[in-house]
Enzyme design. Structure first.
Site, PDB file in Angstrom:
ATOM      1  N   ASP A  40       0.842  -1.195   0.000  1.00 52.60           N
ATOM      2  CA  ASP A  40       0.000   0.000   0.000  1.00 52.60           C
ATOM      3  C   ASP A  40       0.880   1.249   0.000  1.00 52.60           C
ATOM      4  OD1 ASP A  40      -2.203  -1.633   0.183  1.00 52.60           O
ATOM      5  OD2 ASP A  40      -2.421  -1.391   2.358  1.00 52.60           O
ATOM      6  N   LYS A  41       0.335   2.332  -0.501  1.00 48.90           N
ATOM      7  CA  LYS A  41       1.069   3.596  -0.557  1.00 48.90           C
ATOM      8  C   LYS A  41       1.715   3.926   0.783  1.00 48.90           C
ATOM      9  CE  LYS A  41       0.286   8.582  -0.983  1.00 48.90           C
ATOM     10  NZ  LYS A  41      -0.715   9.650  -1.230  1.00 48.90           N
TER      11      LYS A  41
END
Length: 342
Positions: free
Chosen positions: A150-151
């Protein structure tokens, strides 16, 4: 079949069904109606995202049967650039050779260009860094993403630089180490202390009601995906005082690799990741019971306290078992040290 607006790019495209459509699955009919630029998988993704309306009502079931004379409206996605461009973005490289590159991804870095993030991604950085050393994935000079973080999740990632490495690593990650040597371990700081030192969360994941987040869903639902997470408690915080807030540092290992899997599964059993803006909102007030300095740190978190600590795999050409670890980044290390004082 009417088509009053045929241009893609965030616009609405309206179609109408004919008699021949009766009894056909929505995803089958729509992929045929939209033409060769839209694969069945892409159409199914649009449906599950709530981007397809039938007679004005959003439909998320791909198998829904069509009837003649229905109006289907599709919110067309923005057209993607043909190929991402290289950008000079600093990388923390743990290892690199002519087949692959291993990095320690910082939080805040998106892995792959997409809606809202066409530039400034890991892929843009790798294209710039690797240059001519990319032999090409699928005939195009671009890095091969075999897994994602995830970012706002930090930690170890491996990326392929050749077709051979891409195929080998993709197969290893698809298998999740069931029959091979792949090993992945994440560290998460979670609210409350699990009752057991270790456990297994076996709960299928699908789209939440907002169609953006993920949620534990019934196994028989159309979008349900098998998901298993193993967790082990590494440290416990706040046990000395019954009145103080409790937290724990846990290690998570995956049997499957679903979107947001660790974050959703830990929240599902009552232990959301500290700082998680999507799955830990109900626990935000817990910070009010922390000592002032630690409370300020937690209140100012801009991301979930989740880190991919360990990645081990067999090299696609040398077949040597490789193992990489990344220490906790500064923000997460500071928070953990703060909780150790409770």
């Amino acid at each position: 079949m009417s088509d009053p607006d045929s241009e893609a790019g965030g616009v609405l495209k309206e179609l109408s069904t004919e008699a021949a459509a009766a009894g056909t699955r929505l995803d089958q009919w729509l992929s045929a109606a939209l033409g060769p630029d839209f694969s069945r998988n892409r159409v199914q993704a649009l449906i599950r995202q709530g981007a397809v309306l039938v007679n004005g009502t959003a439909v998320t079931e791909t198998k829904r049967k069509m009837a003649a004379g229905e109006t289907v409206t599709v919110e067309m996605p923005e057209a993607e650039p043909a190929e991402p461009q290289g950008e000079d973005i600093p990388l923390d490289i743990l290892y690199e050779d002519d087949q692959l590159i291993v990095i320690n991804k910082p939080s805040g870095l998106v892995v792959h260009p997409g809606a809202g993030n066409w530039t400034g991604t890991l892929v843009n950085a790798l294209i710039h860094h690797c240059g001519d050393s990319l032999s090409g994935i699928g005939g195009v000079k671009r890095p091969g993403i075999v897994h994602r973080l995830d970012k706002d999740t930090s930690g170890v990632m491996v990326v392929a630089k050749t077709d051979k490495a891409h195929k080998s690593l993709s197969e290893a990650f698809a298998d999740h180490g069931a029959t091979g040597d792949l090993e992945r371990a994440y560290v998460a700081l979670v609210w409350n202390i699990p009752a057991r030192n270790s456990g297994v969360i076996d709960a299928p994941l699908g789209r939440a009601s907002d169609r953006v987040r993920r949620a534990v869903v019934p196994a028989g639902r159309d979008d349900a995906r098998h998901a298993i997470t193993h967790y082990t408690v590494l440290e416990r915080f706040g046990e000395r005082d019954k009145e103080t807030v409790k937290a724990a540092l846990v290690e998570c290992r995956l049997e499957t690799g679903r979107t947001h899997q660790i974050r959703v599964h830990m929240a599902h059993i009552g232990h959301p990741v500290v700082g998680d803006p999507d799955y830990g909102q109900a626990f935000r007030t817990k910070a009010n019971r922390l000592p002032e300095q630690l409370k300020l740190l937690v209140d100012n978190l801009s991301r979930q306290m989740l880190h991919a600590r360990l990645l081990a795999f067999r090299h696609p050409t040398t077949h040597i078992l490789m193992r990489f670890e990344a220490p906790l980044p500064g923000d997460m290390d500071g928070i953990v040290r703060g909780f150790r004082t409770l």
